[in-house]
Every structure is written in structure tokens, then in C-alpha cells.
Design an enzyme around this catalytic site. Structure first.
Site, PDB file in Angstrom:
ATOM      1  N   LYS A 179       0.855  -1.183   0.000  1.00  0.00           N
ATOM      2  CA  LYS A 179       0.000   0.000   0.000  1.00  0.00           C
ATOM      3  C   LYS A 179       0.890   1.231   0.000  1.00  0.00           C
ATOM      4  CE  LYS A 179      -4.558   0.726   0.163  1.00  0.00           C
ATOM      5  NZ  LYS A 179      -5.586  -0.079  -0.513  1.00  0.00           N
ATOM      6  N   ASP A 204      -6.943   4.494  -4.721  1.00  0.00           N
ATOM      7  CA  ASP A 204      -7.583   4.364  -3.414  1.00  0.00           C
ATOM      8  C   ASP A 204      -8.242   5.719  -3.165  1.00  0.00           C
ATOM      9  OD1 ASP A 204      -7.599   2.385  -0.954  1.00  0.00           O
ATOM     10  OD2 ASP A 204      -7.269   4.352  -0.079  1.00  0.00           O
TER      11      ASP A 204
END
Length: 443
Positions: free
Chosen positions: A125, A165
Site C-alpha cells: 500500500k 484508493d
């Protein structure tokens, strides 16, 4: 002290002042103990200690120039957490709240989520504390180009494949892909969520929201019912929330709430999804503007979405949006199922309240895996230079989400936790990764 507790203590002491990461550890590690009891070889190989320590943590400076000519500086992150079953895979988040604790929690959860899809993807991430809201297209482009100028050193189609995201949509992915291609002089599937004209996949925009509803529909099926006529409360009004609302409505649900950081709307007749799309996707406005489109709707400023009676709750905004109070309201109002569209939507205590109150609850690592599943399908299409139809990808997404539910439900029952989808998701996701780590030696 059992192995999971020792590993939890070890990990939290090594990562001080990282509360979001600690919460992810506390939610996952204790549930693995029944599996670990059957496999002492994992403790001998220190699998948990290796699992909770990222393989690589990258922090970098992102300088860029705004429209006034002023130099601005943000911080960029990429946590490449675990590559045991495939290249790192996980989104990039651009939001002022981004810090190492949040990125580590997201990357850690991503390991299990990617494992559950059945696709060969590791967990990672990244992101930045940059806020794209209120910025011009040129400012966003200059930031994304500066961000990718550093990030490109660490990613690749067989190494690390980021996606979007919060704060990173098609515009941002496009700017970053263009800069990557410019620097490395290669056209590869290094990012997912790309535009359809340059390697993107159909259904990617809808994937997380649609997948969430496919999971929730399977949950309702096990309860002997379906979405038809069900009052469905959704938080958020971003990509996940919009397409969860769209798919739920297609299945007959009456979506009664959506929200943003200012408050929520309540429409007893059912939310007009087209109106929300126009407000959020075209005008980039605030959810209160919905009142201009729909007579009889209400707007509650800074209100709690979960106070609205519902049959199904789909939190799609941010972490910890359902606390003990919200969970108690959902139980009190007879909510049957909660499925997380956002990551770690529910506090640990709130999870206990939901489960204790008889609410079927699915954690984000399982329920919102549709986004990364279609990202994996986009990677596959890029590798073979093919484009699949919307129906083809949507069918694969449905199959993946139903398979995830079956896997986590059966795993929970196998380890004496029937109906506990949290334990089922954690153990099922861990088992595949841990086995790969053990077989690959001390790396």
C-alpha cells in the site's frame, strides 16, 4: 503466553505510535491461534514475526509547484509488506490523514485480502498526505509526476503494481502512468485502474462496490433471504459507495442513506443514484446538494448514518466509522448483516457487539476484495494483451466474491467458529501466505 499473543506484543513494541497498525494486528493475530495450535512448525520458523514486519518501507519527499508558482512539499509512502504469493499489490491513497501507521495497516490487511481472491498477488500500500480536493488539474498532474519520479524506482509489473484508493481515481492514475512510461520508456501494466484506452479493465470502476454487494447478497442468502425490499444504509458517497448503492438497487434494495464528511442524506423512497453520481462524479459537490434533486429527502449535518433503521449496513467511508454506539444502534434496529466496503470500518469492540447481537458481519479484507480482484484481472489482461467484455469481468468478479464467502465461512466452521467471518477470513488468508513463506525458506 501463546504464539499469537507473543507475536502481537513483539510487533506493537517495535512499532510505537502507530495506532491504526496496532488495531489491525489486534484484530487479526489472536484469531489465528486455533490454526497455529495445529501447526507448531510456523512458530519454529517465526512466521508471525516475519509476517508483521514489512519487507520494505519507503518514505520520500514529493516537491511540486502550485498554480501560483509556490513550491509545495508533501511526503510519499510505499510499504511493500509481503510478496510470498506474488508481486506487491495495493492502492495509493492521497489524503491529509496519510501517515506510516495508516499505510502499514492498509498494507497488512492487503496481504490477507489479496490471498483470499485466489489470485497471485502479495500485499502492499502507499500514498501521500497530498490532498487533491480543491486542486486544479494542472496541480494534480504536477504532483503526480513528482510522486512517480521517485516511486518508479520501486515498482514494476512483476515487482509492485499500485492502484487507486481514496483521492486517487482515473485522473491521478493516468498522470502517474504517463510519467512512469516517460521515465522508463516501457509500456507495461505497472498500474491498475488505468483508462480503457490504455490498458484498463471494464468493471474496474464498479468493482469494489459491486463486489461488496455480491458478498452481502451471499450473506443474505445464508440467512434465507436476499436484497429485494431491504432497507440498506450506506455511508460515504465516493466510488465504492456509489457503485454499492447502484448494484444493491439493481438487486431490489431500497438504499436509504449516503454520506460525506459533512453529514448524511436520508431518502425513505430510496436514493436516486443518478443524482448522487451527478453531484459527486460530475460536479464534485457535497452530499447535501441531493436535496435539490429529491423532494422528501432529509439532510442531517454531522449525524450518524447508523441511527437510521436498516436491514443491511454497508460502511463505505473510512476506518472505524462504526464504533460501539453505532454497532449498538444497528443491533437495536434489527440490522441483519454488515459488510465492510471501507478498510477496517468497525472498531474491535464494535465487532464484538455486532457478533454478540446476532448480526452477520464480514470484514473488509473479504467484503471489499472486489476492487483488487478486478485489478488482478486487469493485470492478467495486460499480460496477454487482451480486453475482456464487461459481462466477462463481472461474472469473474461474482465468482470470486462468492468463492471468498464460501472459503471464509467453511474455514470458520472448520476451526470451531461457525458464523465468525472475521476468524474465517483471517485464517483462510493467512494459511496460503504462511505456507508459501515456509516453503521459500528464511527470506
Amino acid at each position: 503466553m501463546n504464539y499469537s499473543k507473543k507475536a502481537l506484543k513483539w510487533a506493537t513494541e517495535r512499532s510505537r505510535n502507530q495506532p491504526e497498525f496496532h488495531q489491525a494486528l489486534m484484530e487479526i493475530l489472536p484469531t489465528l491461534q486455533p490454526f497455529l495450535d495445529e501447526h507448531p512448525e510456523y512458530e519454529r520458523a517465526s512466521i508471525l514475526e516475519r509476517l508483521v514486519e514489512p519487507e520494505r518501507q519507503i518514505i520520500f519527499r514529493v516537491p511540486w509547484v502550485d498554480d501560483t508558482g509556490a513550491v509545495r512539499v508533501n511526503r510519499g509512502y510505499r510499504v511493500e509488506f509481503n510478496s510470498a504469493i506474488g508481486p506487491y499489490k495495493g492502492g495509493l491513497r492521497f489524503h491529509p490523514s496519510v501517515c506510516m501507521s495508516i499505510i502499514k495497516f492498509l498494507a497488512f490487511e492487503q496481504i490477507f485480502k489479496n490471498s483470499l481472491t485466489g489470485l497471485p498477488m502479495g500485499g502492499g500500500k502507499g500514498g501521500s498526505d497530498f490532498n487533491p480536493k480543491g486542486k486544479s488539474d494542472n496541480e494534480v498532474m504536477r504532483f503526480c509526476q513528482s510522486f512517480m519520479t521517485e516511486l518508479h524506482r520501486h515498482i514494476g509489473s512483476n515487482t509492485d503494481v499500485p492502484a487507486g484508493d481514496i483521492g486517487v481515481g482515473g485522473r491521478e492514475v493516468g498522470y502517474m502512468f504517463g510519467q512512469y512510461k516517460r521515465i522508463v520508456n516501457r509500456f507495461t501494466g505497472v498500474l491498475t485502474g488505468k483508462g480503457l484506452s490504455f490498458g484498463g479493465s471494464l468493471v474496474r470502476t464498479e468493482a469494489t462496490g459491486y463486489g461488496l454487494v455480491y458478498m452481502a447478497d451471499k450473506m443474505l442468502e445464508t440467512l434465507g433471504t436476499d436484497f429485494d425490499g431491504k432497507a440498506t444504509a450506506i455511508s460515504g458517497a465516493g466510488n465504492v459507495a456509489i457503485y454499492a448503492a447502484e448494484k444493491a438497487a439493481q438487486l431490489g434494495a431500497r438504499v436509504v442513506t449516503m454520506s460525506d464528511s459533512d453529514g448524511y442524506i436520508y431518502d425513505p423512497k430510496g436514493i436516486d443514484i443518478a443524482a448522487v453520481k451527478q453531484i459527486k462524479e460530475q460536479r464534485r459537490g457535497r452530499i447535501r446538494e441531493y436535496l435539490e434533486y429529491r423532494e422528501g429527502a432529509q439532510y442531517v449535518e454531522k449525524g450518524l448514518v447508523w441511527s437510521v433503521p436498516c436491514d443491511v449496513a454497508l460502511p463505505c467511508a473510512t476506518q472505524n466509522e462504526i464504533d460501539e454506539h453505532g454497532a449498538a444502534l444497528l443491533v437495536q434496529n434489527g440490522c441483519a448483516a454488515v459488510a465492510e466496503g471501507s478498510n477496517m470500518s468497525t472498531t474491535i469492540k464494535a465487532i464484538g457487539i455486532l457478533q454478540g447481537g446476532g448480526v452477520l458481519y464480514a470484514p473488509g479484507k473479504a467484503a471489499n476484495a472486489g476492487g483488487v480482484a478486478v485489478s488482478g484481472l486487469e493485470m492478467a489482461q495486460n499480460n496477454v494483451r487482451q480486453t475482456w467484455t464487461f459481462d466477462d469481468v463481472d461474472k469473474k468478479l461474482q465468482d470470486i466474491m462468492r468463492s471468498i464467502y464460501t472459503n471464509i465461512s467453511e474455514t470458520a466452521e472448520r476451526y470451531g467458529a461457525k458464523g465468525n467471518l472475521v476468524a474465517g477470513a483471517n485464517i483462510a488468508g493467512f494459511e496460503k501466505v504462511a505456507q508459501a513463506m515456509l516453503q521459500q525458506g528464511i527470506v
